[in-house]
Design a protein around this motif. Structure first.
Motif, PDB file in Angstrom:
ATOM      1  N   VAL A 231      -0.507   7.012   5.555  1.00  0.00           N
ATOM      2  CA  VAL A 231      -0.009   5.637   5.491  1.00  0.00           C
ATOM      3  C   VAL A 231       1.311   5.515   6.240  1.00  0.00           C
ATOM      4  O   VAL A 231       1.570   4.483   6.894  1.00  0.00           O
ATOM      5  N   ALA A 232       2.141   6.556   6.190  1.00  0.00           N
ATOM      6  CA  ALA A 232       3.396   6.536   6.939  1.00  0.00           C
ATOM      7  C   ALA A 232       3.127   6.557   8.442  1.00  0.00           C
ATOM      8  O   ALA A 232       3.741   5.805   9.212  1.00  0.00           O
ATOM      9  N   ALA A 233       2.188   7.406   8.859  1.00  0.00           N
ATOM     10  CA  ALA A 233       1.847   7.501  10.282  1.00  0.00           C
ATOM     11  C   ALA A 233       1.259   6.196  10.793  1.00  0.00           C
ATOM     12  O   ALA A 233       1.593   5.732  11.899  1.00  0.00           O
TER      13      ALA A 233
ATOM     14  N   GLY B 249       1.749   3.210   9.528  1.00  0.00           N
ATOM     15  CA  GLY B 249       2.802   2.195   9.552  1.00  0.00           C
ATOM     16  C   GLY B 249       3.629   2.292  10.816  1.00  0.00           C
ATOM     17  O   GLY B 249       3.939   1.281  11.466  1.00  0.00           O
ATOM     18  N   GLY B 250       3.986   3.528  11.184  1.00  0.00           N
ATOM     19  CA  GLY B 250       4.724   3.736  12.424  1.00  0.00           C
ATOM     20  C   GLY B 250       3.907   3.353  13.642  1.00  0.00           C
ATOM     21  O   GLY B 250       4.435   2.766  14.602  1.00  0.00           O
ATOM     22  N   LEU B 251       2.602   3.667  13.590  1.00  0.00           N
ATOM     23  CA  LEU B 251       1.732   3.316  14.709  1.00  0.00           C
ATOM     24  C   LEU B 251       1.624   1.804  14.850  1.00  0.00           C
ATOM     25  O   LEU B 251       1.505   1.279  15.967  1.00  0.00           O
ATOM     26  N   GLY B 252       1.671   1.093  13.716  1.00  0.00           N
ATOM     27  CA  GLY B 252       1.629  -0.369  13.767  1.00  0.00           C
ATOM     28  C   GLY B 252       2.763  -0.937  14.594  1.00  0.00           C
ATOM     29  O   GLY B 252       2.572  -1.899  15.354  1.00  0.00           O
ATOM     30  N   ALA B 253       3.940  -0.321  14.467  1.00  0.00           N
ATOM     31  CA  ALA B 253       5.086  -0.765  15.258  1.00  0.00           C
ATOM     32  C   ALA B 253       4.838  -0.514  16.745  1.00  0.00           C
ATOM     33  O   ALA B 253       5.173  -1.348  17.598  1.00  0.00           O
ATOM     34  N   ILE B 254       4.236   0.638  17.063  1.00  0.00           N
ATOM     35  CA  ILE B 254       3.950   0.977  18.462  1.00  0.00           C
ATOM     36  C   ILE B 254       2.896   0.035  19.035  1.00  0.00           C
ATOM     37  O   ILE B 254       2.966  -0.360  20.207  1.00  0.00           O
ATOM     38  N   VAL B 255       1.915  -0.343  18.214  1.00  0.00           N
ATOM     39  CA  VAL B 255       0.876  -1.281  18.659  1.00  0.00           C
ATOM     40  C   VAL B 255       1.505  -2.605  19.093  1.00  0.00           C
ATOM     41  O   VAL B 255       1.139  -3.178  20.121  1.00  0.00           O
ATOM     42  N   VAL B 256       2.467  -3.088  18.300  1.00  0.00           N
ATOM     43  CA  VAL B 256       3.138  -4.346  18.638  1.00  0.00           C
ATOM     44  C   VAL B 256       3.941  -4.197  19.925  1.00  0.00           C
ATOM     45  O   VAL B 256       3.872  -5.038  20.828  1.00  0.00           O
ATOM     46  N   SER B 257       4.702  -3.101  20.042  1.00  0.00           N
ATOM     47  CA  SER B 257       5.535  -2.907  21.234  1.00  0.00           C
ATOM     48  C   SER B 257       4.699  -2.685  22.488  1.00  0.00           C
ATOM     49  O   SER B 257       5.144  -2.973  23.599  1.00  0.00           O
TER      50      SER B 257
ATOM     51  N   ALA C 245      -3.178  13.341  -2.511  1.00  0.00           N
ATOM     52  CA  ALA C 245      -2.091  12.377  -2.655  1.00  0.00           C
ATOM     53  C   ALA C 245      -1.085  12.523  -1.514  1.00  0.00           C
ATOM     54  O   ALA C 245      -0.672  11.527  -0.904  1.00  0.00           O
ATOM     55  N   ILE C 246      -0.680  13.766  -1.220  1.00  0.00           N
ATOM     56  CA  ILE C 246       0.296  14.007  -0.148  1.00  0.00           C
ATOM     57  C   ILE C 246      -0.275  13.597   1.205  1.00  0.00           C
ATOM     58  O   ILE C 246       0.417  12.971   2.024  1.00  0.00           O
ATOM     59  N   LEU C 247      -1.547  13.920   1.449  1.00  0.00           N
ATOM     60  CA  LEU C 247      -2.174  13.561   2.724  1.00  0.00           C
ATOM     61  C   LEU C 247      -2.259  12.046   2.891  1.00  0.00           C
ATOM     62  O   LEU C 247      -2.049  11.521   3.991  1.00  0.00           O
ATOM     63  N   SER C 248      -2.536  11.338   1.797  1.00  0.00           N
ATOM     64  CA  SER C 248      -2.590   9.872   1.868  1.00  0.00           C
ATOM     65  C   SER C 248      -1.225   9.295   2.223  1.00  0.00           C
ATOM     66  O   SER C 248      -1.126   8.313   2.973  1.00  0.00           O
ATOM     67  N   LEU C 249      -0.162   9.909   1.715  1.00  0.00           N
ATOM     68  CA  LEU C 249       1.198   9.452   2.028  1.00  0.00           C
ATOM     69  C   LEU C 249       1.526   9.684   3.506  1.00  0.00           C
ATOM     70  O   LEU C 249       2.113   8.811   4.166  1.00  0.00           O
TER      71      LEU C 249
ATOM     72  N   VAL D   5       0.841  -1.199   0.000  1.00  0.00           N
ATOM     73  CA  VAL D   5       0.000   0.000   0.000  1.00  0.00           C
ATOM     74  C   VAL D   5       0.877   1.251   0.000  1.00  0.00           C
ATOM     75  O   VAL D   5       0.624   2.213  -0.732  1.00  0.00           O
ATOM     76  N   GLY D   6       1.925   1.225   0.824  1.00  0.00           N
ATOM     77  CA  GLY D   6       2.834   2.360   0.877  1.00  0.00           C
ATOM     78  C   GLY D   6       3.473   2.655  -0.465  1.00  0.00           C
ATOM     79  O   GLY D   6       3.529   3.819  -0.906  1.00  0.00           O
ATOM     80  N   PHE D   7       3.939   1.625  -1.161  1.00  0.00           N
ATOM     81  CA  PHE D   7       4.556   1.819  -2.473  1.00  0.00           C
ATOM     82  C   PHE D   7       3.540   2.347  -3.495  1.00  0.00           C
ATOM     83  O   PHE D   7       3.870   3.202  -4.328  1.00  0.00           O
ATOM     84  N   SER D   8       2.303   1.843  -3.435  1.00  0.00           N
ATOM     85  CA  SER D   8       1.284   2.299  -4.389  1.00  0.00           C
ATOM     86  C   SER D   8       0.974   3.785  -4.176  1.00  0.00           C
ATOM     87  O   SER D   8       0.745   4.523  -5.142  1.00  0.00           O
TER      88      SER D   8
END
Length: 308
Positions: free
Chosen positions: A114-116, A118-126, A107-111, A82-85
């Motif tokens: 998705v970046a935010a 993705g980072g939050l996903g890492a925090i969810v795991v930790s 387009a910029i807001l979507s980027l 999704v990030g690459f698309s």
């Protein structure tokens, strides 16, 4: 050709984002959230282990479940796709549509989203699946598909500009769509909160029946049902306003919204009274997320530029 390229890229990003929401829901209902206890790797590997011997010594091997690990890995891999698309969407927007503010900003807001997320996903795991962070993860996903849906309809309107010329404004319908969007987001979050609390109560009281678990929840469980029927009446009104619209897409989306709300209420009530498969809950949540994007499309299609 350039407009078509942006539109196609936006559609691909939107479809992939909805698939990601589905897989994310699959992670939730299957209990795969900690299938990979580390991030961004999975058990210290870029590709999940296929047997327990491949697990590094510094990670507890008893936490390994090959099915859960690969479900979570699939979720992360799709997130990268999704990030690459969306990066490709931004390249197209910046290269060809710097003067088209709506397309460029979406387009910029979507980027950023998705970046935010993705980072939050890492925090969810930790955080070991902190319920608040899980809900915030869902909110950002809904924001993402909303922005991408907006990009889809705005680029579609540029391609088919003649269909959308000389349309009058209907403030009542426009306001109803805004209210509907806000309520459906709240409804999804309430449903997520109810499920989270059910799981927490079940862990602490494993002998309670489903009815007893529901009774142990706060009164906000009733708000979920109340909002559901409120959305039903609102969708009936929206459908009534669109039945004779000259745009086929408007008539179709009006029927889709009403039909989806009816299905969602039916599934929700069935889950309360019967022991349905976990996949039912997955499709219940995923179907609701469709409405978030559909309302954005309908609003920008005719909600604020309506022709009687």
């Amino acid at each position: 050709m350039k407009k078509q390229l942006f539109f196609q890229s936006a559609v691909v990003s939107t479809v992939l984002s909805y698939l990601l929401i589905f897989v994310g829901g699959l992670v939730r209902v299957s209990g795969s959230g900690m299938g990979c206890p580390d991030w961004p790797k999975c058990f210290g590997r870029w590709i999940p282990p296929t047997n327990i011997d491949q697990i590094p010594s510094y990670i507890d091997a008893t936490s390994f479940n090959i099915v859960l690990a690969w479900i979570e890995y699939g979720n992360r891999s799709l997130g990268v796709l999704v990030g690459f698309s969306i990066i490709i969407l931004n390249i197209i927007a910046i290269y060809y549509f710097r003067k088209e503010t709506k397309l460029l900003v979406s387009a910029i807001l979507s980027l950023i989203l998705v970046a935010a997320n993705g980072g939050l996903g890492a925090i969810v795991v930790s955080s070991i699946l902190n319920p608040f962070l899980v809900s915030l993860h869902m909110i950002l996903a809904l924001m993402l598909v909303s922005v991408l849906s907006y990009a889809c309809i705005e680029s579609y309107k540029l391609i088919n500009i003649k269909k959308f010329k000389d349309l009058e404004i209907n403030k009542s319908l426009s306001n109803s769509l805004i209210i509907f969007w806000i309520l459906i987001v709240i409804e999804i979050l309430l449903g997520t909160g109810i499920r989270t609390n059910l799981e927490l109560v079940s862990i602490e009281n494993p002998l309670l029946s489903k009815g007893e678990l529901l009774n142990a929840l706060d009164s906000y469980k009733y708000l979920h049902s109340f909002l559901g029927f409120t959305l039903l009446f609102l969708s009936i009104y929206i459908y009534s306003q669109l039945r004779e619209n000259k745009l086929y897409i408007a008539r179709f989306l009006g029927i889709f919204i009403l039909g989806m709300i009816i299905v969602q209420i039916f599934l929700g009530e069935m889950m309360v009274f019967f022991e349905l498969p976990q996949l039912t809950r997955l499709f219940h949540t995923w179907g609701s997320s469709w409405l978030v994007g559909v309302i954005i499309i309908l609003y920008n299609c005719i909600g604020n530029e309506y022709s009687k």
